[in-house]
Write a protein that holds these residues in place. Structure first.
Motif, short mmCIF file in Angstrom:
data_model
loop_
_atom_site.label_atom_id
_atom_site.label_comp_id
_atom_site.label_asym_id
_atom_site.label_seq_id
_atom_site.Cartn_x
_atom_site.Cartn_y
_atom_site.Cartn_z
N UNK A 122 4.06 19.37 -0.06
CA UNK A 122 3.36 20.18 -1.04
C UNK A 122 3.96 20.01 -2.43
N UNK A 123 3.11 20.23 -3.43
CA UNK A 123 3.54 20.31 -4.82
C UNK A 123 2.95 21.60 -5.36
N UNK A 124 3.81 22.48 -5.85
CA UNK A 124 3.34 23.77 -6.35
C UNK A 124 2.61 24.58 -5.29
N UNK A 125 3.01 24.46 -4.03
CA UNK A 125 2.39 25.20 -2.95
C UNK A 125 1.08 24.62 -2.46
N UNK A 126 0.70 23.45 -2.97
CA UNK A 126 -0.56 22.81 -2.57
C UNK A 126 -0.25 21.53 -1.79
N UNK A 127 -0.78 21.43 -0.60
CA UNK A 127 -0.55 20.25 0.25
C UNK A 127 -1.18 19.02 -0.38
N UNK A 128 -0.46 17.89 -0.28
CA UNK A 128 -1.04 16.64 -0.74
C UNK A 128 -0.99 15.55 0.32
N UNK A 129 -0.05 15.65 1.25
CA UNK A 129 0.03 14.77 2.42
C UNK A 129 0.48 15.63 3.58
N UNK A 130 -0.20 15.49 4.71
CA UNK A 130 0.33 16.18 5.88
C UNK A 130 0.03 15.43 7.16
N UNK A 131 0.95 15.60 8.08
CA UNK A 131 0.85 15.01 9.40
C UNK A 131 0.12 16.03 10.28
N UNK A 132 -1.03 15.66 10.73
CA UNK A 132 -1.93 16.56 11.43
C UNK A 132 -1.62 16.59 12.93
N UNK A 133 -1.77 17.73 13.52
CA UNK A 133 -1.64 17.83 14.97
C UNK A 133 -2.96 17.37 15.59
N UNK A 134 -2.94 16.94 16.84
CA UNK A 134 -4.18 16.47 17.48
C UNK A 134 -5.28 17.54 17.44
N UNK A 135 -6.48 17.10 17.05
CA UNK A 135 -7.61 18.01 16.92
C UNK A 135 -8.83 17.38 17.59
N UNK A 136 -9.79 18.19 18.00
CA UNK A 136 -10.95 17.64 18.70
C UNK A 136 -11.88 16.79 17.85
N UNK A 137 -11.74 16.83 16.53
CA UNK A 137 -12.64 16.05 15.68
C UNK A 137 -12.16 14.62 15.44
N UNK A 138 -10.94 14.29 15.83
CA UNK A 138 -10.42 12.94 15.64
C UNK A 138 -9.96 12.40 16.99
N UNK A 139 -10.81 11.57 17.58
CA UNK A 139 -10.53 11.07 18.93
C UNK A 139 -10.57 9.56 18.97
N UNK A 140 -9.85 9.01 19.92
CA UNK A 140 -9.86 7.58 20.18
C UNK A 140 -11.23 7.23 20.75
N UNK A 141 -11.93 6.30 20.12
CA UNK A 141 -13.29 5.96 20.55
C UNK A 141 -13.31 5.31 21.93
N UNK A 142 -12.21 4.72 22.34
CA UNK A 142 -12.16 4.07 23.65
C UNK A 142 -11.86 5.05 24.77
N UNK A 143 -10.93 5.97 24.52
CA UNK A 143 -10.47 6.85 25.60
C UNK A 143 -11.01 8.28 25.51
N UNK A 144 -11.47 8.69 24.32
CA UNK A 144 -11.91 10.06 24.13
C UNK A 144 -10.77 11.03 23.92
N UNK A 145 -9.53 10.53 23.96
CA UNK A 145 -8.35 11.37 23.76
C UNK A 145 -8.17 11.71 22.28
N UNK A 146 -7.65 12.90 22.02
CA UNK A 146 -7.36 13.29 20.65
C UNK A 146 -6.29 12.36 20.07
N UNK A 147 -6.48 11.96 18.82
CA UNK A 147 -5.50 11.09 18.16
C UNK A 147 -4.25 11.91 17.82
#
Length: 135
Positions: free
Chosen positions: A35-60
């Protein structure tokens, strides 16, 4: 260290921390949020249902989010088939792009540095942006 080598996850941390006024907070699973000034600019996301491996269907498990300056910047990155950047419907209307950490090597460290700096600039206050750009 050469700037044109493939980018690595460690570079994300190093580049983000090298910028002024940066703090690191930890998400609920210990994931880094820069964050800069309390505002996120880069973050490492936890696995979520909207981002999945197209081959396996598993959360990235390794998605990194980078803020961008505008929707046009976002589209330039996600619509370019030569880049590893993508988005999901969850991020519609949000000025950010996603990339899997495992695909960072598809861009150079220099390209990553520009992406991290642009993310910082997109979220920093006008005063901080002006001071940093003047240096």
């Amino acid at each position: 260290m050469t700037a044109d080598r493939p980018a690595r996850v460690e570079d994300v941390h190093e580049l983000a921390l090298a910028l002024p006024h940066v703090t690191v907070v930890r998400g609920g699973r210990g994931n880094a949020v820069y964050q800069v000034g309390g505002r996120s600019f880069v973050f490492f996301r936890t696995p979520r249902p909207d981002a999945v491996d197209t081959r396996t269907g598993e959360r990235l498990p390794d998605v990194i989010v980078f803020w961008v300056e505008s929707e046009a910047d976002k589209l330039a990155l996600v619509q370019d088939p030569t880049t590893p950047f993508f988005t999901t419907p969850h991020f519609d209307g949000h000025d950010s792009v996603l990339v899997q950490a495992g695909r960072l090597g598809e861009i150079t460290r220099q390209e990553l540095a520009e992406l991290v700096e642009d993310a910082w600039l997109a979220q920093a206050s006008a005063r901080r942006r002006a001071a940093w750009l003047a240096e």
